[in-house]
Motif scaffolding. Sequence first.
Motif, PDB file in Angstrom:
ATOM      1  N   THR A   1       0.838  -1.190   0.000  1.00  0.00           N
ATOM      2  CA  THR A   1       0.000   0.000   0.000  1.00  0.00           C
ATOM      3  C   THR A   1       0.873   1.239   0.000  1.00  0.00           C
ATOM      4  O   THR A   1       1.939   1.267   0.629  1.00  0.00           O
ATOM      5  N   ASP A   2       0.425   2.259  -0.709  1.00  0.00           N
ATOM      6  CA  ASP A   2       1.106   3.546  -0.690  1.00  0.00           C
ATOM      7  C   ASP A   2       0.438   4.519   0.277  1.00  0.00           C
ATOM      8  O   ASP A   2       0.982   5.579   0.589  1.00  0.00           O
ATOM      9  N   GLY A   3      -0.739   4.148   0.717  1.00  0.00           N
ATOM     10  CA  GLY A   3      -1.505   5.055   1.571  1.00  0.00           C
ATOM     11  C   GLY A   3      -1.586   4.575   2.999  1.00  0.00           C
ATOM     12  O   GLY A   3      -0.662   3.959   3.531  1.00  0.00           O
ATOM     13  N   LYS A   4      -2.709   4.839   3.622  1.00  0.00           N
ATOM     14  CA  LYS A   4      -2.928   4.504   5.020  1.00  0.00           C
ATOM     15  C   LYS A   4      -3.039   2.988   5.194  1.00  0.00           C
ATOM     16  O   LYS A   4      -3.703   2.303   4.420  1.00  0.00           O
ATOM     17  N   LEU A   5      -2.376   2.478   6.234  1.00  0.00           N
ATOM     18  CA  LEU A   5      -2.491   1.057   6.545  1.00  0.00           C
ATOM     19  C   LEU A   5      -3.860   0.782   7.156  1.00  0.00           C
ATOM     20  O   LEU A   5      -4.267   1.432   8.116  1.00  0.00           O
ATOM     21  N   GLU A   6      -4.563  -0.178   6.589  1.00  0.00           N
ATOM     22  CA  GLU A   6      -5.887  -0.531   7.085  1.00  0.00           C
ATOM     23  C   GLU A   6      -6.060  -2.048   7.063  1.00  0.00           C
ATOM     24  O   GLU A   6      -5.380  -2.756   6.326  1.00  0.00           O
ATOM     25  N   ASN A   7      -6.956  -2.532   7.926  1.00  0.00           N
ATOM     26  CA  ASN A   7      -7.333  -3.947   7.940  1.00  0.00           C
ATOM     27  C   ASN A   7      -6.131  -4.854   8.214  1.00  0.00           C
ATOM     28  O   ASN A   7      -5.810  -5.758   7.447  1.00  0.00           O
ATOM     29  N   PHE A   8      -5.485  -4.616   9.341  1.00  0.00           N
ATOM     30  CA  PHE A   8      -4.372  -5.472   9.764  1.00  0.00           C
ATOM     31  C   PHE A   8      -4.534  -5.777  11.251  1.00  0.00           C
ATOM     32  O   PHE A   8      -5.241  -5.081  11.984  1.00  0.00           O
ATOM     33  N   ASP A   9      -3.867  -6.821  11.712  1.00  0.00           N
ATOM     34  CA  ASP A   9      -4.016  -7.293  13.092  1.00  0.00           C
ATOM     35  C   ASP A   9      -2.845  -6.932  13.991  1.00  0.00           C
ATOM     36  O   ASP A   9      -2.991  -6.858  15.213  1.00  0.00           O
ATOM     37  N   ALA A  10      -1.677  -6.751  13.403  1.00  0.00           N
ATOM     38  CA  ALA A  10      -0.479  -6.409  14.160  1.00  0.00           C
ATOM     39  C   ALA A  10       0.418  -5.576  13.266  1.00  0.00           C
ATOM     40  O   ALA A  10       0.229  -5.540  12.040  1.00  0.00           O
ATOM     41  N   ILE A  11       1.402  -4.926  13.878  1.00  0.00           N
ATOM     42  CA  ILE A  11       2.242  -4.002  13.118  1.00  0.00           C
ATOM     43  C   ILE A  11       3.700  -4.125  13.548  1.00  0.00           C
ATOM     44  O   ILE A  11       3.995  -4.302  14.730  1.00  0.00           O
ATOM     45  N   ILE A  12       4.592  -4.057  12.588  1.00  0.00           N
ATOM     46  CA  ILE A  12       6.020  -3.899  12.850  1.00  0.00           C
ATOM     47  C   ILE A  12       6.440  -2.641  12.109  1.00  0.00           C
ATOM     48  O   ILE A  12       6.370  -2.587  10.881  1.00  0.00           O
ATOM     49  N   ALA A  13       6.854  -1.627  12.850  1.00  0.00           N
ATOM     50  CA  ALA A  13       7.158  -0.321  12.260  1.00  0.00           C
ATOM     51  C   ALA A  13       8.561   0.115  12.659  1.00  0.00           C
ATOM     52  O   ALA A  13       8.956  -0.001  13.822  1.00  0.00           O
ATOM     53  N   THR A  14       9.284   0.639  11.706  1.00  0.00           N
ATOM     54  CA  THR A  14      10.651   1.092  11.932  1.00  0.00           C
ATOM     55  C   THR A  14      10.773   2.548  11.523  1.00  0.00           C
ATOM     56  O   THR A  14      10.330   2.937  10.444  1.00  0.00           O
ATOM     57  N   GLY A  15      11.374   3.347  12.390  1.00  0.00           N
ATOM     58  CA  GLY A  15      11.546   4.758  12.080  1.00  0.00           C
ATOM     59  C   GLY A  15      12.480   5.436  13.049  1.00  0.00           C
ATOM     60  O   GLY A  15      13.205   4.780  13.802  1.00  0.00           O
ATOM     61  N   SER A  16      12.449   6.744  13.063  1.00  0.00           N
ATOM     62  CA  SER A  16      13.270   7.526  13.982  1.00  0.00           C
ATOM     63  C   SER A  16      12.606   7.553  15.355  1.00  0.00           C
ATOM     64  O   SER A  16      11.478   7.080  15.540  1.00  0.00           O
ATOM     65  N   ASN A  17      13.302   8.135  16.326  1.00  0.00           N
ATOM     66  CA  ASN A  17      12.698   8.283  17.648  1.00  0.00           C
ATOM     67  C   ASN A  17      11.431   9.134  17.587  1.00  0.00           C
ATOM     68  O   ASN A  17      10.464   8.886  18.304  1.00  0.00           O
ATOM     69  N   ASN A  18      11.422  10.134  16.705  1.00  0.00           N
ATOM     70  CA  ASN A  18      10.239  10.988  16.570  1.00  0.00           C
ATOM     71  C   ASN A  18       9.059  10.238  15.963  1.00  0.00           C
ATOM     72  O   ASN A  18       7.930  10.311  16.465  1.00  0.00           O
ATOM     73  N   THR A  19       9.316   9.512  14.869  1.00  0.00           N
ATOM     74  CA  THR A  19       8.217   8.762  14.255  1.00  0.00           C
ATOM     75  C   THR A  19       7.761   7.624  15.148  1.00  0.00           C
ATOM     76  O   THR A  19       6.588   7.248  15.115  1.00  0.00           O
ATOM     77  N   ALA A  20       8.668   7.074  15.958  1.00  0.00           N
ATOM     78  CA  ALA A  20       8.288   5.992  16.862  1.00  0.00           C
ATOM     79  C   ALA A  20       7.244   6.456  17.862  1.00  0.00           C
ATOM     80  O   ALA A  20       6.320   5.704  18.205  1.00  0.00           O
ATOM     81  N   ARG A  21       7.357   7.697  18.334  1.00  0.00           N
ATOM     82  CA  ARG A  21       6.335   8.229  19.258  1.00  0.00           C
ATOM     83  C   ARG A  21       4.972   8.308  18.565  1.00  0.00           C
ATOM     84  O   ARG A  21       3.941   8.015  19.176  1.00  0.00           O
TER      85      ARG A  21
END
Length: 352
Positions: free
Chosen positions: A152-172
Amino acid sequence: MNSINTKLSFVELGKFLSQFTLNEQVHRTDVLHNDLYFEKFKDLLSLSQSHNGWFTPEQVYFAVESWAKALREDNLNKWLSAYDLSEVKPRTVGLILAGNIPLVGFHDFLSVLITGHKVLVKASSNDQHLIAFIADYLISIEPKLSYYISFTDGKLENFDAIIATGSNNTARYFEFYFKDKLSIIRKNRNSVAVLNGNESYEDLVNLGEDIFRYFGLGCRNVSKLFVPKDYNFDAFFKAIYAYKDVIFYEKYSNNYDYNKAVFLMSNFKLLDNEFLTLKEDTSYASPISSVFYEYYEDIADLQKRFESESDQIQCVVSNNLIPNSISFGQTQQPKLWDYADNVDTLRFLISL
């Protein structure tokens, strides 16, 4: 989906990737669907730097070769032998991938699929082409995977769990936005090396690999040195001279010039060899083209510090000065079971 079939699909992917090295690309007749994908991938690799200026041929091919080695069947079997995948209930797992180094999010992608879950990928704009190509190749090997892989290029929808990687700012932001989901949220981390002055020339050359691979953009890159009082940096500078050509890459050179100027205008004391600056600093995160250093008096105290600040450290490199440290030159060659942030991704996915 049968985890054995998924595993074998990744084994075939590994065989496909093994054809591509920096020095040569060899079309093998025993690789599945090569007539359709070989030239396409070769072309994609040649275009990688146009998609992301940091993705030079040397760096991209290094990543491809590393994954080709990792995806051998014996490695996958060793990795998976510690887990029971028989009771996994398929869920949809969203992935928000970083794009700082080539294929940086591939381990999460592999982990989700190998455990039998569906993956919903939001790729970074800095590294969106390689992962999409690999997904397409996997589906050609095992068409059933088309039901398990989506982007997806847009908003994540219809999922059960998430693994997200980013900076300290995006992590918040991630922690707030995904507070109602089971998640792994990864923040900034850096890697350090501990020296005592007894390192060989070869050790220090290999340390240069830990510093300069991917231009220092990865969390597994060494960004800080811990050295004893009165440490003489001459041997270090002599050894890393092997990496002097990094300064001829414009993006790196621009960072070197800019960061050096900022340091000098601030009247910081620097050690400099015309392609890397060393600055005494207590922070773990140094800018591109610079490595911080700090003096230590006692190894035991240093180990305690690393334990208390473990949420900031990805890897520790040394000649066994620190327990469970990594050998010089090995930070960018993790095994499948060397998890980012020491969080067991497969255990998390099995528990969903």
